[in-house]
Design a protein around this motif. Structure first.
Motif, mmCIF file in Angstrom:
data_model
loop_
_atom_site.group_PDB
_atom_site.id
_atom_site.type_symbol
_atom_site.label_atom_id
_atom_site.label_comp_id
_atom_site.label_asym_id
_atom_site.label_seq_id
_atom_site.Cartn_x
_atom_site.Cartn_y
_atom_site.Cartn_z
ATOM 1 N N ILE A 30 0.834 -1.203 0.000
ATOM 2 C CA ILE A 30 0.000 0.000 0.000
ATOM 3 C C ILE A 30 0.869 1.253 0.000
ATOM 4 O O ILE A 30 0.554 2.244 -0.672
ATOM 5 N N ASP A 31 1.980 1.229 0.731
ATOM 6 C CA ASP A 31 2.909 2.373 0.709
ATOM 7 C C ASP A 31 3.431 2.622 -0.700
ATOM 8 O O ASP A 31 3.481 3.759 -1.163
ATOM 9 N N VAL A 32 3.814 1.547 -1.383
ATOM 10 C CA VAL A 32 4.302 1.670 -2.767
ATOM 11 C C VAL A 32 3.195 2.210 -3.664
ATOM 12 O O VAL A 32 3.418 3.102 -4.487
ATOM 13 N N ALA A 33 1.976 1.698 -3.485
ATOM 14 C CA ALA A 33 0.848 2.157 -4.303
ATOM 15 C C ALA A 33 0.536 3.628 -4.034
ATOM 16 O O ALA A 33 0.233 4.376 -4.961
ATOM 17 N N SER A 34 0.623 4.054 -2.778
ATOM 18 C CA SER A 34 0.362 5.455 -2.450
ATOM 19 C C SER A 34 1.381 6.373 -3.109
ATOM 20 O O SER A 34 1.027 7.432 -3.632
ATOM 21 N N ASP A 35 2.645 5.959 -3.089
ATOM 22 C CA ASP A 35 3.673 6.742 -3.786
ATOM 23 C C ASP A 35 3.387 6.789 -5.285
ATOM 24 O O ASP A 35 3.502 7.840 -5.916
ATOM 25 N N GLY A 36 3.016 5.651 -5.850
ATOM 26 C CA GLY A 36 2.688 5.596 -7.276
ATOM 27 C C GLY A 36 1.479 6.448 -7.610
ATOM 28 O O GLY A 36 1.445 7.139 -8.627
ATOM 29 N N ALA A 37 0.461 6.416 -6.741
ATOM 30 C CA ALA A 37 -0.745 7.222 -6.956
ATOM 31 C C ALA A 37 -0.398 8.709 -6.937
ATOM 32 O O ALA A 37 -0.898 9.480 -7.761
ATOM 33 N N ALA A 38 0.468 9.103 -6.012
ATOM 34 C CA ALA A 38 0.894 10.511 -5.961
ATOM 35 C C ALA A 38 1.601 10.891 -7.260
ATOM 36 O O ALA A 38 1.383 11.986 -7.796
ATOM 37 N N GLY A 39 2.425 9.995 -7.785
ATOM 38 C CA GLY A 39 3.112 10.257 -9.050
ATOM 39 C C GLY A 39 2.156 10.393 -10.215
ATOM 40 O O GLY A 39 2.302 11.287 -11.060
ATOM 41 N N VAL A 40 1.167 9.511 -10.262
ATOM 42 C CA VAL A 40 0.154 9.564 -11.324
ATOM 43 C C VAL A 40 -0.585 10.894 -11.267
ATOM 44 O O VAL A 40 -0.752 11.588 -12.285
ATOM 45 N N LEU A 41 -1.031 11.270 -10.072
ATOM 46 C CA LEU A 41 -1.784 12.517 -9.934
ATOM 47 C C LEU A 41 -0.908 13.735 -10.209
ATOM 48 O O LEU A 41 -1.379 14.719 -10.778
ATOM 49 N N ASP A 42 0.347 13.668 -9.835
ATOM 50 C CA ASP A 42 1.262 14.771 -10.130
ATOM 51 C C ASP A 42 1.344 14.989 -11.643
ATOM 52 O O ASP A 42 1.267 16.114 -12.125
ATOM 53 N N GLU A 43 1.470 13.887 -12.372
ATOM 54 C CA GLU A 43 1.541 13.990 -13.839
ATOM 55 C C GLU A 43 0.247 14.529 -14.434
ATOM 56 O O GLU A 43 0.272 15.413 -15.297
ATOM 57 N N THR A 44 -0.897 13.986 -13.981
ATOM 58 C CA THR A 44 -2.163 14.386 -14.606
ATOM 59 C C THR A 44 -2.579 15.805 -14.218
ATOM 60 O O THR A 44 -3.129 16.527 -15.053
ATOM 61 N N ILE A 45 -2.307 16.208 -12.983
ATOM 62 C CA ILE A 45 -2.625 17.587 -12.592
ATOM 63 C C ILE A 45 -1.697 18.554 -13.317
ATOM 64 O O ILE A 45 -2.129 19.584 -13.838
ATOM 65 N N SER A 46 -0.413 18.219 -13.383
ATOM 66 C CA SER A 46 0.533 19.086 -14.087
ATOM 67 C C SER A 46 0.171 19.232 -15.563
ATOM 68 O O SER A 46 0.333 20.302 -16.143
ATOM 69 N N ALA A 47 -0.339 18.151 -16.149
ATOM 70 C CA ALA A 47 -0.695 18.191 -17.576
ATOM 71 C C ALA A 47 -1.813 19.184 -17.868
ATOM 72 O O ALA A 47 -1.881 19.725 -18.974
ATOM 73 N N VAL A 48 -2.685 19.434 -16.897
ATOM 74 C CA VAL A 48 -3.802 20.352 -17.136
ATOM 75 C C VAL A 48 -3.632 21.687 -16.412
ATOM 76 O O VAL A 48 -4.507 22.545 -16.495
ATOM 77 N N THR A 49 -2.518 21.866 -15.708
ATOM 78 C CA THR A 49 -2.253 23.146 -15.039
ATOM 79 C C THR A 49 -1.952 24.194 -16.098
ATOM 80 O O THR A 49 -1.087 23.991 -16.946
ATOM 81 N N PRO A 50 -2.658 25.307 -16.075
ATOM 82 C CA PRO A 50 -2.399 26.361 -17.068
ATOM 83 C C PRO A 50 -0.939 26.835 -16.990
ATOM 84 O O PRO A 50 -0.370 26.940 -15.904
ATOM 85 N N VAL A 51 -0.367 27.093 -18.170
ATOM 86 C CA VAL A 51 1.029 27.519 -18.220
ATOM 87 C C VAL A 51 1.138 28.830 -18.974
ATOM 88 O O VAL A 51 0.775 28.925 -20.139
ATOM 89 N N ARG A 52 1.604 29.814 -18.285
ATOM 90 C CA ARG A 52 1.963 31.064 -18.947
ATOM 91 C C ARG A 52 3.480 31.222 -18.821
ATOM 92 O O ARG A 52 4.184 31.365 -19.794
ATOM 93 N N THR A 53 3.956 31.143 -17.579
ATOM 94 C CA THR A 53 5.403 31.241 -17.350
ATOM 95 C C THR A 53 5.988 29.912 -16.890
ATOM 96 O O THR A 53 7.187 29.720 -16.915
ATOM 97 N N GLY A 54 5.133 28.989 -16.420
ATOM 98 C CA GLY A 54 5.592 27.707 -15.899
ATOM 99 C C GLY A 54 5.708 27.686 -14.382
ATOM 100 O O GLY A 54 5.885 26.629 -13.783
ATOM 101 N N PHE A 55 5.613 28.864 -13.745
ATOM 102 C CA PHE A 55 5.759 28.921 -12.296
ATOM 103 C C PHE A 55 4.633 28.173 -11.583
ATOM 104 O O PHE A 55 4.886 27.408 -10.640
ATOM 105 N N LEU A 56 3.403 28.357 -12.013
ATOM 106 C CA LEU A 56 2.265 27.686 -11.378
ATOM 107 C C LEU A 56 2.458 26.174 -11.413
ATOM 108 O O LEU A 56 2.318 25.495 -10.400
#
Length: 119
Positions: A30-56
């Motif tokens: 479960i610890d490994v899965a939680s780390d993996g889930a955080a990685g998945v969400l980091d990628e998917t949230i970052s993919a839809v985060t608006p980018v003007r300068t990249g700071f956000l």
């Protein structure tokens, strides 16, 4: 009159050991899965985060805080305003849902294989 019995199960010592260690095996999975889930969400949230300068986008941070909880933070001072308008966090989580489920399913399968003694 009461009769007491003690029953000792003898047999597959390796299986008994694996079953005795099963809670620790499951916790690790479960610890490994939680780390993996955080990685998945980091990628998917970052993919839809608006980018003007990249700071956000660079300020997105996801941290597993317990077995089934991931904490999201963004340290850009204007992040909450952009999210209120664009709803990028919820959209990212929605996009990552299948990947998160997959992380936990793989962890459960791996733990079961380890408990059963499969490579």
């Amino acid at each position: 009159m009461s009769n007491g019995y003690t029953v000792e199960i003898i047999g597959d010592d390796e299986l008994q050991r694996a079953l005795a260690e099963a809670p620790a095996t499951i916790d690790r999975a479960i610890d490994v899965a939680s780390d993996g889930a955080a990685g998945v969400l980091d990628e998917t949230i970052s993919a839809v985060t608006p980018v003007r300068t990249g700071f956000l986008r660079s300020q997105n941070q996801l941290i597993p805080v317990s077995n089934f909880t991931v904490s999201y933070s963004n340290f850009a001072p204007y992040a909450s305003y952009v999210d209120a308008r664009r709803d990028f966090v919820a959209r990212g989580v929605e996009r990552g849902e299948r990947g998160v489920v997959r992380e936990y399913e793989q962890a459960i399968d791996q733990a079961a294989d380890e408990i059963e003694g499969r490579p």
